[in-house]
Design a protein around this motif. Structure first.
Motif, PDB file in Angstrom:
ATOM      1  N   PHE A   5     -18.900 -25.899  -2.211  1.00  0.00           N
ATOM      2  CA  PHE A   5     -18.989 -26.016  -0.723  1.00  0.00           C
ATOM      3  C   PHE A   5     -19.859 -24.622  -0.669  1.00  0.00           C
ATOM      4  CE2 PHE A   5     -17.641 -25.125   3.531  1.00  0.00           C
ATOM      5  CZ  PHE A   5     -18.199 -26.055   4.069  1.00  0.00           C
ATOM      6  N   HIS A   6     -19.738 -23.571  -0.993  1.00  0.00           N
ATOM      7  CA  HIS A   6     -20.286 -22.341  -0.877  1.00  0.00           C
ATOM      8  C   HIS A   6     -20.592 -21.580  -1.903  1.00  0.00           C
ATOM      9  CE1 HIS A   6     -21.385 -20.389   2.958  1.00  0.00           C
ATOM     10  NE2 HIS A   6     -20.839 -21.136   3.539  1.00  0.00           N
ATOM     11  N   ASN A 109     -11.041 -35.959   8.389  1.00  0.00           N
ATOM     12  CA  ASN A 109     -11.457 -35.191   9.637  1.00  0.00           C
ATOM     13  C   ASN A 109     -10.190 -34.557  10.530  1.00  0.00           C
ATOM     14  OD1 ASN A 109      -9.889 -37.588  10.206  1.00  0.00           O
ATOM     15  ND2 ASN A 109     -11.514 -38.335  11.547  1.00  0.00           N
ATOM     16  N   ARG A 110      -9.009 -34.452   9.826  1.00  0.00           N
ATOM     17  CA  ARG A 110      -8.006 -33.816  10.581  1.00  0.00           C
ATOM     18  C   ARG A 110      -7.134 -32.921   9.724  1.00  0.00           C
ATOM     19  NH1 ARG A 110      -6.289 -37.676  14.399  1.00  0.00           N
ATOM     20  NH2 ARG A 110      -5.122 -35.962  15.490  1.00  0.00           N
ATOM     21  N   PHE A 111      -6.847 -31.760  10.349  1.00  0.00           N
ATOM     22  CA  PHE A 111      -6.013 -30.742   9.599  1.00  0.00           C
ATOM     23  C   PHE A 111      -5.546 -29.686  10.614  1.00  0.00           C
ATOM     24  CE2 PHE A 111      -5.940 -26.648   6.766  1.00  0.00           C
ATOM     25  CZ  PHE A 111      -5.137 -27.295   5.900  1.00  0.00           C
ATOM     26  N   LYS A 112      -4.417 -28.859  10.425  1.00  0.00           N
ATOM     27  CA  LYS A 112      -3.921 -27.954  11.219  1.00  0.00           C
ATOM     28  C   LYS A 112      -4.218 -26.604  10.489  1.00  0.00           C
ATOM     29  CE  LYS A 112      -0.426 -30.855  13.163  1.00  0.00           C
ATOM     30  NZ  LYS A 112       0.846 -31.156  13.230  1.00  0.00           N
ATOM     31  N   PRO A 113      -4.562 -25.486  11.111  1.00  0.00           N
ATOM     32  CA  PRO A 113      -4.862 -24.237  10.492  1.00  0.00           C
ATOM     33  C   PRO A 113      -3.720 -24.144   9.793  1.00  0.00           C
ATOM     34  CG  PRO A 113      -5.407 -24.105  13.018  1.00  0.00           C
ATOM     35  CD  PRO A 113      -4.645 -25.449  12.847  1.00  0.00           C
ATOM     36  N   TYR A 114      -4.100 -23.248   8.381  1.00  0.00           N
ATOM     37  CA  TYR A 114      -3.398 -22.692   7.669  1.00  0.00           C
ATOM     38  C   TYR A 114      -3.297 -21.114   7.623  1.00  0.00           C
ATOM     39  CZ  TYR A 114      -0.969 -21.497   3.122  1.00  0.00           C
ATOM     40  OH  TYR A 114      -0.113 -21.101   2.294  1.00  0.00           O
ATOM     41  N   LYS A 115      -2.218 -20.545   8.232  1.00  0.00           N
ATOM     42  CA  LYS A 115      -2.322 -19.209   8.532  1.00  0.00           C
ATOM     43  C   LYS A 115      -3.536 -18.612   9.288  1.00  0.00           C
ATOM     44  CE  LYS A 115       0.822 -18.343   4.640  1.00  0.00           C
ATOM     45  NZ  LYS A 115       1.058 -18.010   3.375  1.00  0.00           N
ATOM     46  N   GLU A 116      -4.326 -17.800   8.841  1.00  0.00           N
ATOM     47  CA  GLU A 116      -5.494 -17.275   9.335  1.00  0.00           C
ATOM     48  C   GLU A 116      -6.906 -17.782   8.622  1.00  0.00           C
ATOM     49  OE1 GLU A 116      -5.501 -15.505  12.336  1.00  0.00           O
ATOM     50  OE2 GLU A 116      -3.426 -16.204  12.240  1.00  0.00           O
ATOM     51  N   VAL A 117      -6.509 -18.558   7.635  1.00  0.00           N
ATOM     52  CA  VAL A 117      -7.552 -18.929   6.690  1.00  0.00           C
ATOM     53  C   VAL A 117      -8.714 -19.991   7.447  1.00  0.00           C
ATOM     54  CG1 VAL A 117      -8.372 -20.015   4.479  1.00  0.00           C
ATOM     55  CG2 VAL A 117      -5.912 -18.826   4.754  1.00  0.00           C
ATOM     56  N   PRO A 118      -9.778 -19.657   7.532  1.00  0.00           N
ATOM     57  CA  PRO A 118     -10.927 -20.654   8.057  1.00  0.00           C
ATOM     58  C   PRO A 118     -10.943 -21.942   7.098  1.00  0.00           C
ATOM     59  CG  PRO A 118     -12.119 -18.619   6.974  1.00  0.00           C
ATOM     60  CD  PRO A 118     -10.692 -18.436   6.686  1.00  0.00           C
ATOM     61  N   TYR A 119     -11.357 -22.983   7.762  1.00  0.00           N
ATOM     62  CA  TYR A 119     -11.260 -24.068   6.986  1.00  0.00           C
ATOM     63  C   TYR A 119     -12.208 -24.974   7.540  1.00  0.00           C
ATOM     64  CZ  TYR A 119      -8.972 -26.415  10.925  1.00  0.00           C
ATOM     65  OH  TYR A 119      -8.393 -26.754  12.426  1.00  0.00           O
ATOM     66  N   GLU A 120     -12.973 -26.255   7.052  1.00  0.00           N
ATOM     67  CA  GLU A 120     -13.711 -27.049   7.393  1.00  0.00           C
ATOM     68  C   GLU A 120     -13.220 -28.448   6.786  1.00  0.00           C
ATOM     69  OE1 GLU A 120     -18.346 -28.268   7.547  1.00  0.00           O
ATOM     70  OE2 GLU A 120     -17.641 -25.997   7.603  1.00  0.00           O
ATOM     71  N   CYS A 121     -13.197 -29.426   7.748  1.00  0.00           N
ATOM     72  CA  CYS A 121     -12.778 -30.802   7.427  1.00  0.00           C
ATOM     73  C   CYS A 121     -14.153 -31.648   7.026  1.00  0.00           C
ATOM     74  CB  CYS A 121     -12.125 -31.428   8.625  1.00  0.00           C
ATOM     75  SG  CYS A 121     -10.524 -30.951   8.917  1.00  0.00           S
ATOM     76  N   ILE A 122     -14.132 -32.392   5.819  1.00  0.00           N
ATOM     77  CA  ILE A 122     -15.246 -32.906   5.628  1.00  0.00           C
ATOM     78  C   ILE A 122     -15.181 -34.513   5.249  1.00  0.00           C
ATOM     79  CG2 ILE A 122     -17.127 -33.144   3.622  1.00  0.00           C
ATOM     80  CD1 ILE A 122     -16.232 -30.036   3.506  1.00  0.00           C
ATOM     81  N   ILE A 123     -15.491 -35.270   5.894  1.00  0.00           N
ATOM     82  CA  ILE A 123     -15.574 -36.743   5.723  1.00  0.00           C
ATOM     83  C   ILE A 123     -16.301 -37.117   4.541  1.00  0.00           C
ATOM     84  CG2 ILE A 123     -16.304 -39.231   6.833  1.00  0.00           C
ATOM     85  CD1 ILE A 123     -14.493 -37.695   8.746  1.00  0.00           C
TER      86      ILE A 123
END
Length: 198
Positions: A5-6, A109-123
């Motif tokens: 991803f990165h 396409n759905r998630f809830k924040p985990y602590k303060e960790v940035p995230y991205e949903c990917i179809i």
């Protein structure tokens, strides 16, 4: 071709298995792969044969920086619904990771924040990114093994083969034997439950 991803940091890939099943848990895995990780077989678990998944599982476990797997049981699924249960399973799998978390990528396409960790949903992330594909393989193989153990207790549903999915055979067994404690009561077990009983 699956990619990272990165390149700037180790990402956590997470995915679940068993959302559409009538019985058994929903299972999620989270994994961090090492820099330079390569595997030509790795793909979305749904695109792989059972044999290939079973070969990949120990390879991924040995080569991962760290990984976690979590099951959420039918009673909990019935209480909080399958979407929330899937996200909870992912959070519980991420809880088991030992490294600092810098970024999470999630299949779907759905998630809830985990602590303060940035995230991205990917179809269709499991067919695009290595870490999500790896998580999909772990989630699927761990869940399949779990269903094979439950099969020993209730062989008439043939969970060893159908893994709890709504196959014709599974539904026939439900019609004949009723449901077990491993069935999800909030799911429509038989198609005719659609009709109104007036």
């Amino acid at each position: 071709m699956l990619k990272r991803f990165h390149h700037a940091f180790d990402e956590v890939g997470t995915d679940e298995a068993g959302r559409g099943c009538l019985a058994g848990p929903v299972t999620a895995a989270a994994i961090i792969l090492p820099k330079g990780f390569k595997n030509t077989v790795l793909n979305d678990s749904k695109q792989l044969s059972e044999t290939k998944r079973d070969i990949l599982r120990p390879f991924l476990e040995e080569n991962a920086v760290c990984f976690g797997v979590a099951h959420i049981q039918p009673t909990e699924i019935d209480k909080i619904n399958i979407l929330n249960a899937s996200i909870l399973a992912m959070h519980k799998a991420i809880d088991q990771l030992t490294n600092d978390l810098k970024f999470i990528i999630i299949d779907g396409n759905r998630f809830k924040p985990y602590k303060e960790v940035p995230y991205e949903c990917i179809i269709k992330g499991d067919s695009k990114y290595m870490s999500i594909a790896a998580a999909s393989v772990l989630a699927k193989t761990y869940r399949d093994a779990y269903m094979a153990r439950l099969h020993e207790e209730f062989p008439m549903y043939n969970w060893k083969k159908n893994k709890g999915y709504p196959t014709k055979e599974h539904r026939e067994a439900i019609r004949k034997y009723g449901i077990t404690p491993y069935h999800r009561k909030s799911f429509r077990q038989l198609p005719e439950e659609l009709t109104l009983k007036l």
